[in-house]
Motif scaffolding. Structure first.
Motif, short mmCIF file in Angstrom:
data_model
loop_
_atom_site.label_atom_id
_atom_site.label_comp_id
_atom_site.label_asym_id
_atom_site.label_seq_id
_atom_site.Cartn_x
_atom_site.Cartn_y
_atom_site.Cartn_z
N THR A 1 -20.27 22.97 11.63
CA THR A 1 -20.10 21.93 10.30
C THR A 1 -18.48 22.31 10.06
OG1 THR A 1 -22.44 22.36 9.55
CG2 THR A 1 -20.80 22.07 7.91
N VAL A 2 -17.97 21.09 9.69
CA VAL A 2 -16.66 20.98 9.32
C VAL A 2 -16.45 21.28 7.70
CG1 VAL A 2 -14.34 19.71 9.02
CG2 VAL A 2 -15.93 19.54 11.29
N LYS A 3 -15.58 22.11 7.26
CA LYS A 3 -15.12 22.27 5.97
C LYS A 3 -13.60 22.43 5.81
CE LYS A 3 -19.52 22.54 3.97
NZ LYS A 3 -19.98 21.36 3.36
N PRO A 4 -13.20 22.25 4.59
CA PRO A 4 -11.66 22.33 4.42
C PRO A 4 -11.31 23.84 5.10
CG PRO A 4 -12.30 21.59 2.55
CD PRO A 4 -13.57 22.01 3.26
N SER A 5 -10.46 24.06 6.46
CA SER A 5 -10.39 25.29 6.94
C SER A 5 -9.27 25.10 8.11
CB SER A 5 -11.66 26.02 7.53
OG SER A 5 -12.00 25.12 8.51
N THR A 6 -8.88 26.25 8.63
CA THR A 6 -7.83 26.16 9.85
C THR A 6 -8.74 27.02 10.78
OG1 THR A 6 -5.96 26.10 8.55
CG2 THR A 6 -5.76 26.97 10.62
N PHE A 7 -8.57 26.55 11.97
CA PHE A 7 -9.54 27.12 12.96
C PHE A 7 -8.93 26.79 14.55
CE2 PHE A 7 -11.84 23.35 11.74
CZ PHE A 7 -12.18 22.94 12.77
N ILE B 1 -9.59 24.82 18.18
CA ILE B 1 -10.47 24.09 19.28
C ILE B 1 -9.54 24.27 20.51
CG2 ILE B 1 -11.56 21.82 19.88
CD1 ILE B 1 -11.62 21.23 16.81
N GLY B 2 -9.94 24.91 21.44
CA GLY B 2 -9.26 24.91 22.74
C GLY B 2 -8.08 25.54 22.50
N PRO B 3 -6.95 24.97 23.24
CA PRO B 3 -5.66 25.28 22.75
C PRO B 3 -4.87 24.93 21.43
CG PRO B 3 -5.48 23.42 24.15
CD PRO B 3 -6.91 23.72 23.95
N PHE B 4 -5.69 24.12 20.67
CA PHE B 4 -5.19 23.49 19.35
C PHE B 4 -5.62 24.24 18.50
CE2 PHE B 4 -6.65 19.86 22.21
CZ PHE B 4 -5.31 19.37 22.55
N THR B 5 -4.58 24.37 17.30
CA THR B 5 -5.00 24.81 16.12
C THR B 5 -5.01 23.67 15.03
OG1 THR B 5 -3.46 26.83 16.27
CG2 THR B 5 -3.95 26.19 13.91
N VAL B 6 -6.13 23.71 14.57
CA VAL B 6 -6.43 22.59 13.67
C VAL B 6 -6.79 23.01 12.28
CG1 VAL B 6 -7.60 21.24 15.79
CG2 VAL B 6 -9.04 22.61 14.07
N HIS B 7 -6.41 22.03 11.24
CA HIS B 7 -6.51 22.28 9.87
C HIS B 7 -7.18 21.04 9.41
CE1 HIS B 7 -5.80 23.86 5.87
NE2 HIS B 7 -5.28 22.57 5.57
N THR B 8 -8.25 21.21 8.78
CA THR B 8 -9.11 20.03 8.05
C THR B 8 -9.27 19.92 6.52
OG1 THR B 8 -11.08 21.53 8.32
CG2 THR B 8 -10.67 19.80 10.19
N GLU B 9 -9.25 18.96 6.10
CA GLU B 9 -9.06 18.89 4.63
C GLU B 9 -10.08 17.63 4.25
OE1 GLU B 9 -8.16 20.74 2.20
OE2 GLU B 9 -6.53 21.85 2.93
N ARG B 10 -10.78 17.70 3.45
CA ARG B 10 -11.63 16.55 2.69
C ARG B 10 -10.79 15.54 2.15
NH1 ARG B 10 -17.50 16.69 -0.11
NH2 ARG B 10 -18.10 14.49 -0.19
#
Length: 250
Positions: free
Chosen positions: A120-126, A128-137
């Motif tokens: 489940t995606v929420k606003p966060s930084t985590f 995924i494989g070699p990627f650093t991802v940041h998600t925002e609503r």
């Protein structure tokens, strides 16, 4: 990072393009952003059915996720080599239920989770494989997320579907490539918290200081050249229209 446009049509497929789907690759890892109508067929031009490593779904409208039902078939019913191990799928709350409901006839209520490992995606930084991802609503009628992907000192920001929002400005801050939706036409549609037009996409890129802007999610009833010109009028950096099979090195 390498970005490949699998599909870029908004709302429904055009004669030239499937709906939203974008392949991001680095260090041999393949992350797919969205899998809208027609995307699974087009994806096979760029990688094998079982070569994806993770999937991110920005939101659960059909033009961004519905081909996950077809992908379920490919993974669940594969006989040669046996059933696939679960692939990580990052999406809004309720993603598994949405896909199970859309498919309507899975063998059991939990069959989707046998081949998809839902997160489940929420606003966060985590990671995924070699990627650093940041998600925002972002601003859309359903729960929807923009995503910033970083690798090797470079960044790609994908808006997903959204209206104007300062959250997107920050998500795209100084990004190397800003893949931004531009579904509406300036001076024609004006519906808050739904979609951007070409001018608004350009203004967002300018406020964010993005280095390059690629307009996507333009539906068949919208003139892409108008949106391109509107974005170029307010953003000084390079602007392009997403096109199927187009690739970008980031």
């Amino acid at each position: 990072m390498k970005l490949t446009v699998v599909g870029c049509s908004g709302s429904f497929p055009s004669a030239e393009s499937a709906c939203s789907s974008y392949l991001v690759e680095a260090d041999g890892f393949r992350l797919l952003l969205d899998m809208g109508n027609g995307a699974l067929g087009e994806l096979q031009r760029h990688c094998g059915l079982y070569d994806l490593d993770a999937i991110f779904l920005s939101h659960l409208h059909a033009d961004h996720c519905i081909d996950m039902c077809a992908y379920f078939v490919a993974r669940y019913y594969r006989h040669d080599g046996g059933r696939c191990d679960p692939i990580p799928v990052y999406g809004p709350e309720g993603t598994e239920h949405r896909l199970t409901t859309a498919y309507a006839d899975t063998p059991t209520a939990s069959s989707m989770s046998e081949v998809f490992d839902f997160h489940t995606v929420k606003p966060s930084t985590f990671e995924i494989g070699p990627f650093t991802v940041h998600t925002e609503r972002v601003a859309h009628p359903v729960e929807a997320y923009g995503i910033r992907i970083e690798h090797g000192g470079k960044s790609l920001t994908y808006s997903g579907d959204t209206g104007t929002t300062s959250v997107l400005d920050e998500l795209a801050r100084d990004t190397d490539l800003f893949l931004c939706e531009a579904a509406f036409t300036h001076g024609k549609e004006s519906i808050p918290d739904l979609h951007l037009n070409g001018r608004e996409a350009g203004e967002t890129a300018a406020r964010a200081g993005a280095r390059r802007l690629v307009l996507t999610h333009i539906p068949p009833w919208t003139d892409p050249q108008v949106n391109l010109a509107d974005a170029q009028a307010v953003f000084d950096g390079p602007v392009a229209l997403a096109a199927p099979r187009q690739t970008y090195e980031i």
